[in-house]
Scaffold this motif. Structure first.
Motif, PDB file in Angstrom:
ATOM      1  N   LEU A  33       0.833  -1.198   0.000  1.00  0.00           N
ATOM      2  CA  LEU A  33       0.000   0.000   0.000  1.00  0.00           C
ATOM      3  C   LEU A  33       0.868   1.250   0.000  1.00  0.00           C
ATOM      4  CD1 LEU A  33      -2.990   0.981   0.250  1.00  0.00           C
ATOM      5  CD2 LEU A  33      -2.632   1.001   2.713  1.00  0.00           C
ATOM      6  N   GLN A  34       1.866   1.260   0.850  1.00  0.00           N
ATOM      7  CA  GLN A  34       2.775   2.407   0.936  1.00  0.00           C
ATOM      8  C   GLN A  34       3.532   2.604  -0.376  1.00  0.00           C
ATOM      9  OE1 GLN A  34       5.599   2.170   4.124  1.00  0.00           O
ATOM     10  NE2 GLN A  34       5.994   4.366   4.077  1.00  0.00           N
ATOM     11  N   ALA A  35       3.879   1.517  -1.040  1.00  0.00           N
ATOM     12  CA  ALA A  35       4.588   1.601  -2.317  1.00  0.00           C
ATOM     13  C   ALA A  35       3.651   1.913  -3.484  1.00  0.00           C
ATOM     14  CB  ALA A  35       5.323   0.286  -2.580  1.00  0.00           C
ATOM     15  N   GLY A  36       2.351   1.868  -3.236  1.00  0.00           N
ATOM     16  CA  GLY A  36       1.374   2.176  -4.276  1.00  0.00           C
ATOM     17  C   GLY A  36       1.104   1.029  -5.229  1.00  0.00           C
ATOM     18  N   ASN A  37       1.428  -0.195  -4.818  1.00  0.00           N
ATOM     19  CA  ASN A  37       1.188  -1.328  -5.709  1.00  0.00           C
ATOM     20  C   ASN A  37       0.429  -2.456  -5.019  1.00  0.00           C
ATOM     21  OD1 ASN A  37       3.166  -2.277  -4.037  1.00  0.00           O
ATOM     22  ND2 ASN A  37       4.598  -2.858  -5.643  1.00  0.00           N
ATOM     23  N   GLU A  38      -0.487  -2.090  -4.130  1.00  0.00           N
ATOM     24  CA  GLU A  38      -1.283  -3.098  -3.432  1.00  0.00           C
ATOM     25  C   GLU A  38      -2.298  -3.720  -4.376  1.00  0.00           C
ATOM     26  OE1 GLU A  38      -3.953   0.383  -3.459  1.00  0.00           O
ATOM     27  OE2 GLU A  38      -1.811   0.123  -3.194  1.00  0.00           O
ATOM     28  N   PRO A  39      -2.571  -5.012  -4.206  1.00  0.00           N
ATOM     29  CA  PRO A  39      -3.580  -5.643  -5.055  1.00  0.00           C
ATOM     30  C   PRO A  39      -4.989  -5.240  -4.615  1.00  0.00           C
ATOM     31  CG  PRO A  39      -2.781  -7.218  -3.441  1.00  0.00           C
ATOM     32  CD  PRO A  39      -1.959  -5.964  -3.272  1.00  0.00           C
ATOM     33  N   ARG A  40      -5.925  -5.358  -5.538  1.00  0.00           N
ATOM     34  CA  ARG A  40      -7.341  -5.169  -5.222  1.00  0.00           C
ATOM     35  C   ARG A  40      -7.853  -6.484  -4.649  1.00  0.00           C
ATOM     36  NH1 ARG A  40     -11.894  -6.489  -8.774  1.00  0.00           N
ATOM     37  NH2 ARG A  40     -13.765  -5.589  -7.872  1.00  0.00           N
ATOM     38  N   TYR A  41      -8.603  -6.391  -3.587  1.00  0.00           N
ATOM     39  CA  TYR A  41      -9.210  -7.577  -2.977  1.00  0.00           C
ATOM     40  C   TYR A  41     -10.686  -7.593  -3.327  1.00  0.00           C
ATOM     41  CZ  TYR A  41      -5.203  -8.942  -0.182  1.00  0.00           C
ATOM     42  OH  TYR A  41      -3.967  -9.398   0.220  1.00  0.00           O
ATOM     43  N   ILE A  42     -11.201  -8.762  -3.603  1.00  0.00           N
ATOM     44  CA  ILE A  42     -12.630  -8.888  -3.883  1.00  0.00           C
ATOM     45  C   ILE A  42     -13.419  -8.696  -2.588  1.00  0.00           C
ATOM     46  CG2 ILE A  42     -14.461 -10.404  -4.756  1.00  0.00           C
ATOM     47  CD1 ILE A  42     -12.444  -9.257  -6.852  1.00  0.00           C
ATOM     48  N   GLY A  43     -12.949  -9.287  -1.497  1.00  0.00           N
ATOM     49  CA  GLY A  43     -13.553  -9.052  -0.182  1.00  0.00           C
ATOM     50  C   GLY A  43     -12.790  -7.933   0.518  1.00  0.00           C
ATOM     51  N   HIS A  44     -12.634  -8.044   1.821  1.00  0.00           N
ATOM     52  CA  HIS A  44     -11.869  -7.045   2.578  1.00  0.00           C
ATOM     53  C   HIS A  44     -10.379  -7.251   2.373  1.00  0.00           C
ATOM     54  CE1 HIS A  44     -15.693  -6.942   4.823  1.00  0.00           C
ATOM     55  NE2 HIS A  44     -15.363  -5.695   5.070  1.00  0.00           N
ATOM     56  N   HIS A  59      -8.759   1.945  -6.617  1.00  0.00           N
ATOM     57  CA  HIS A  59      -9.106   0.801  -7.461  1.00  0.00           C
ATOM     58  C   HIS A  59     -10.297   1.089  -8.385  1.00  0.00           C
ATOM     59  CE1 HIS A  59      -6.125  -1.684  -5.556  1.00  0.00           C
ATOM     60  NE2 HIS A  59      -6.579  -1.312  -4.369  1.00  0.00           N
ATOM     61  N   SER A  60     -10.679   2.350  -8.463  1.00  0.00           N
ATOM     62  CA  SER A  60     -11.759   2.788  -9.360  1.00  0.00           C
ATOM     63  C   SER A  60     -13.032   1.963  -9.197  1.00  0.00           C
ATOM     64  CB  SER A  60     -11.299   2.738 -10.824  1.00  0.00           C
ATOM     65  OG  SER A  60     -10.190   3.574 -11.019  1.00  0.00           O
ATOM     66  N   GLU A  61     -13.455   1.811  -7.938  1.00  0.00           N
ATOM     67  CA  GLU A  61     -14.716   1.125  -7.676  1.00  0.00           C
ATOM     68  C   GLU A  61     -15.404   1.807  -6.496  1.00  0.00           C
ATOM     69  OE1 GLU A  61     -14.356  -2.976  -6.521  1.00  0.00           O
ATOM     70  OE2 GLU A  61     -12.699  -2.557  -5.193  1.00  0.00           O
ATOM     71  N   ASN A  62     -16.701   1.852  -6.554  1.00  0.00           N
ATOM     72  CA  ASN A  62     -17.475   2.509  -5.511  1.00  0.00           C
ATOM     73  C   ASN A  62     -17.851   1.475  -4.443  1.00  0.00           C
ATOM     74  OD1 ASN A  62     -19.405   3.790  -3.915  1.00  0.00           O
ATOM     75  ND2 ASN A  62     -20.133   5.024  -5.637  1.00  0.00           N
ATOM     76  N   LEU A  63     -17.093   1.466  -3.352  1.00  0.00           N
ATOM     77  CA  LEU A  63     -17.344   0.482  -2.296  1.00  0.00           C
ATOM     78  C   LEU A  63     -18.640   0.756  -1.537  1.00  0.00           C
ATOM     79  CD1 LEU A  63     -13.731  -0.069  -0.925  1.00  0.00           C
ATOM     80  CD2 LEU A  63     -15.068  -1.538  -2.452  1.00  0.00           C
ATOM     81  N   ILE A  64     -19.073   2.004  -1.502  1.00  0.00           N
ATOM     82  CA  ILE A  64     -20.347   2.311  -0.832  1.00  0.00           C
ATOM     83  C   ILE A  64     -21.498   1.705  -1.629  1.00  0.00           C
ATOM     84  CG2 ILE A  64     -21.913   4.146  -0.100  1.00  0.00           C
ATOM     85  CD1 ILE A  64     -19.364   5.811   0.480  1.00  0.00           C
ATOM     86  N   THR A  65     -21.476   1.868  -2.939  1.00  0.00           N
ATOM     87  CA  THR A  65     -22.491   1.245  -3.782  1.00  0.00           C
ATOM     88  C   THR A  65     -22.453  -0.278  -3.622  1.00  0.00           C
ATOM     89  OG1 THR A  65     -22.415   3.041  -5.384  1.00  0.00           O
ATOM     90  CG2 THR A  65     -23.277   0.941  -6.173  1.00  0.00           C
ATOM     91  N   ALA A  66     -21.236  -0.830  -3.559  1.00  0.00           N
ATOM     92  CA  ALA A  66     -21.094  -2.274  -3.386  1.00  0.00           C
ATOM     93  C   ALA A  66     -21.693  -2.735  -2.064  1.00  0.00           C
ATOM     94  CB  ALA A  66     -19.625  -2.676  -3.480  1.00  0.00           C
TER      95      ALA A  66
END
Length: 185
Positions: A86-97, A162-169
């Motif tokens: 995360l600090q390096a800016g290359n964290e993966p996107r997780y489907i869950g938390h 990650h260009s996704e709306n987690l509130i909508t999700a």
């Protein structure tokens, strides 16, 4: 989320219902302390929050895949690795938390339980009027507000990153399917 790619169901109806019920009960408990004539709502809101968390804990052991604690609560090594990514800016996107989000869930649930128990203890004959318990309850409430702010900041940050709306999700239960580099577990 592209209209060409079908979303996948991540958070089941009960997870979403419990999430928003907890939000509503915590907001009501907080508003009831602001001198708006809602002071009688404080105790019931606290008991509702405690009940919601109890159900969420049960569902965390017996619910659907992404509802289970075993799916999103990670060990120290994985959390630290993710924090570094995360600090390096290359964290993966997780489907869950993600690993940090999983621990935030546990901290929030734990604080609500602690608030519910200290609030209830304050109504008992043995602990009625105990200044230390009142101080502890207030400190826990402020800690909860800080964690809620951090949670909301994390949701906003992750949504943008990650260009996704987690509130909508969290309303729909659906997210874009995994792509290259996403973590599915």
């Amino acid at each position: 989320m592209s209209s060409l790619v079908a979303p996948i169901k991540v958070w089941d109806r009960l997870v979403r219902l419990l999430h928003w019920a907890l939000v509503a009960s915590v907001v009501m408990a907080w508003i009831s302390t602001l001198g708006l004539g809602l002071v009688k709502a404080h105790e019931p809101a606290g008991y509702i929050a405690l009940g919601v968390v109890t159900l969420r804990i049960i569902w965390g052991f017996s619910g659907s895949r992404y509802a289970r604690f075993s799916q999103f609560v990670r060990g120290k090594r994985e959390v630290l690795h993710y924090a570094g990514q995360l600090q390096a800016g290359n964290e993966p996107r997780y489907i869950g938390h993600n690993p940090l989000g999983g621990w935030m869930v546990l901290l929030l649930l734990g604080l609500v339980v602690s608030l519910g128990l200290t609030g209830w203890l304050y109504t008992t004959d043995y602990f009625w009027g105990m200044a230390w318990l009142d101080t502890l309850h207030h400190a826990l409430a402020w800690a909860l507000l800080v964690l809620v702010a951090l949670h909301l900041a994390g949701v906003a940050f992750t949504s943008l990153r990650h260009s996704e709306n987690l509130i909508t999700a969290m309303f729909s239960g659906c997210k874009a399917p995994p792509g290259t580099g996403d973590t599915i577990t």
